[in-house]
Write an enzyme that holds these catalytic residues in place. Structure first.
Site, short mmCIF file in Angstrom:
data_model
loop_
_atom_site.label_atom_id
_atom_site.label_comp_id
_atom_site.label_asym_id
_atom_site.label_seq_id
_atom_site.Cartn_x
_atom_site.Cartn_y
_atom_site.Cartn_z
N ASP A 207 13.27 11.42 -17.69
CA ASP A 207 12.67 10.10 -17.53
C ASP A 207 12.63 9.80 -16.04
OD1 ASP A 207 12.53 9.81 -20.25
OD2 ASP A 207 14.32 8.59 -20.43
N ASP A 373 8.16 5.51 -30.55
CA ASP A 373 9.42 4.79 -30.29
C ASP A 373 9.73 3.83 -31.44
OD1 ASP A 373 9.72 5.96 -27.72
OD2 ASP A 373 8.34 4.49 -26.87
#
Length: 524
Positions: A207, A373
């Site tokens: 990330d 998600d």
């Protein structure tokens, strides 16, 4: 090395003795562009002249008469056979990952080794029967019972279905042998028990965002919160500094050397005021691809955009910029949810205009990943919701025995009236080739993957699924591979913090009898 942009170079330039002919995406689009730009006949003349050529991926497929992927589109016809789609009734398609290219003993060619694994990404396969009858040497693979051509060689023509440039040292060895003209080579790998078939993929995820000083760093969140916490923060609900776990390029190279099968960059910073050409992630990809020879995925910002000067740029052009910089796949998140909602509002009609549709049409479904998600929503029974519900072994806070998974956007900050099955079903229809399946409830917990969610999604689609969120130790990877039918598993924080290496996970899986890629050599 010279890049060829004009077809007459192939015929008039006597210095041109080697040609690498790579191709990605849809067979019909690729071959049609070849003819449209005037390359098809000069390419066949080049082959007929006896000069050496190496085709890669669709560059191999184009040698055949045609493919059922694109009815009515003729290939180059060098090999009189058709390509057929893999059977997706009992396995995920596309065939994505590391598999073999097996050669008969004594018939080795161009550095291929039967003990090595190579990176494949394709939905259509060539059968070896006709090529063998036509005098070709064939290196074959097997994907859950279906055999396919992994590499092929006759006279001056060599071609691979796999991507040698993304196959680590094994692939670099093949490229080196072709460039040096080592046509007939012996398999000099140490004698070990050979295990054929597709390996279990272990993916390292980074990330990436800017910290408070403006530097690009790799970070990791706890349920998507990437800021450090202190006891004071817990009472005031104010986060500290962005967690800095390292530099993106350096960590990517580190994980490659540890044996990562793929590296994924998820850009969680918005560069709204930055021109596309100056987007920092492009430079990260360029630098990473200089030393990391496994597939690279980039996520974040793959959407229609407007540069600061007012120039409109569509999602396909944004994706193309990332592909040219070294990405192999692009990952789409929030925009996929919006597109899925529109898909259902339109009565499940495709528009052809979504990012997934335009990118997959140009580059193939295998180039499009959708990052999902979801979060758990507990209910007492299926009658309480219109959404797809499962009976769960993990009871809710009030003893609920059922749950559904609600989709979110904007990094989990906003929920939508869409469940995970609705989303993955829609994006598969729109051309996505792979699902990156996160779980907000599991993110950063190091408690293992949400196995129920993963199988729930696997049962709903035919494309590959990558399990993500919750990995904290090698045992969690074994658990997800043994208890679900996931196609790959992803780790992040456990690698970034130095608690485990990628090789620790792969060694553990190998000890437990699972097939993994273990390329022990790091040099040619």
């Amino acid at each position: 090395m010279r890049l060829i942009f004009q077809c007459h170079n192939m015929l008039t330039n006597s210095l041109l003795q080697l040609l690498i002919f790579p191709g990605v995406g849809n067979f019909g689009h690729f071959v049609s562009e070849l003819r449209k730009r005037g390359f098809a006949e000069p390419l066949k003349d080049y082959i007929a002249s006896g000069r050496r050529m190496m085709g890669i991926c669709v560059g191999l497929q184009a040698l055949f008469n045609g493919s059922t992927e694109s009815p009515g589109v003729e290939g180059l016809g060098i090999i009189p056979a058709m390509l057929e789609k893999f059977d997706d009734s009992k396995k995920a398609v596309p065939h994505i990952g590391w598999n073999s290219a097996l050669v008969k003993e004594g018939e080795e060619f161009y550095g291929l080794r039967s003990n090595s694994k190579y990176y494949y990404v394709h939905s259509y396969r060539a059968d070896a029967l006709i090529p063998l009858k036509e005098g070709w040497k064939v290196a074959g693979g097997n994907y859950n019972g279906e055999e396919f051509v992994g590499a092929i060689y006759r006279d001056n023509v060599f071609a691979t279905q796999f991507h040698p440039e993304k196959s680590g040292v094994a692939g670099l060895r093949v490229l080196k042998a072709f460039l040096e003209g080592q046509k007939d080579t012996k398999d000099v790998a140490p004698t070990v028990l050979r295990r054929d078939g597709l390996t279990r993929r272990i993916i390292a995820c980074l990330d990436v965002r800017t910290n408070d000083d403006g530097d690009l760093v790799v970070t990791k969140g706890d349920q998507y919160d990437v800021r450090e916490k202190s006891s004071a923060d817990a009472t005031t609900n104010v986060g500290g500094q962005v967690r800095n776990l390292g530099k993106p390029v350096e960590l990517a190279q580190k994980y490659y050397l540890q044996g990562a099968d793929e590296v994924t960059f998820l850009n969680i910073t918005s560069f709204r005021n930055c021109p596309l050409a100056d987007t920092p992630m492009l430079e990260i990809l360029r630098k990473t691809s200089e030393t990391v020879f496994v597939p690279l995925t980039i996520g974040g910002g793959i959407r229609d955009m407007v540069d600061p000067d007012g120039t409109k740029i569509n999602a396909l052009d944004v994706a193309s910029a990332y592909f040219r910089s070294g990405a192999d796949k692009v990952s789409i998140g929030s925009d996929a949810v919006t597109a899925a909602e529109q898909y259902y509002d339109n009565g499940r009609q495709l528009t052809g205009a979504t990012a997934m549709e335009t990118i997959s049409k140009a580059y193939g479904a295998q180039a499009v990943v959708v990052s999902v998600d979801p979060k758990r929503i507990y209910v007492n029974g299926p009658e309480e919701t219109k959404h797809h519900v499962i009976k769960t072994s993990v009871s809710g806070p009030n003893g609920e025995k059922y749950c559904w998974y609600q989709c979110t956007i904007k990094g989990g900050r906003e929920v939508r009236d869409l469940d995970v099955v609705q989303l993955v079903t829609a994006v598969e229809a729109m051309g996505a080739g792979e699902i990156l399946l996160n779980c907000i409830n599991k993110d950063g917990t190091n408690s293992g993957f949400d196995l129920e969610l993963i199988q729930h999604v696997k049962d709903s689609v035919t494309i590959p699924v990558i399990a993500s969120s919750g990995a904290g130790c090698p045992q969690h990877f074994l658990e997800v591979f043994e208890k679900t039918t996931t196609d790959a598993a992803l780790g992040a924080g456990m690698f970034h913090r130095g608690e485990y290496k990628v090789s620790d996970v792969k060694d553990y899986l190998s000890e437990k009898g699972l097939l993994v890629r273990n390329e022990s050599e790091l040099t040619l």
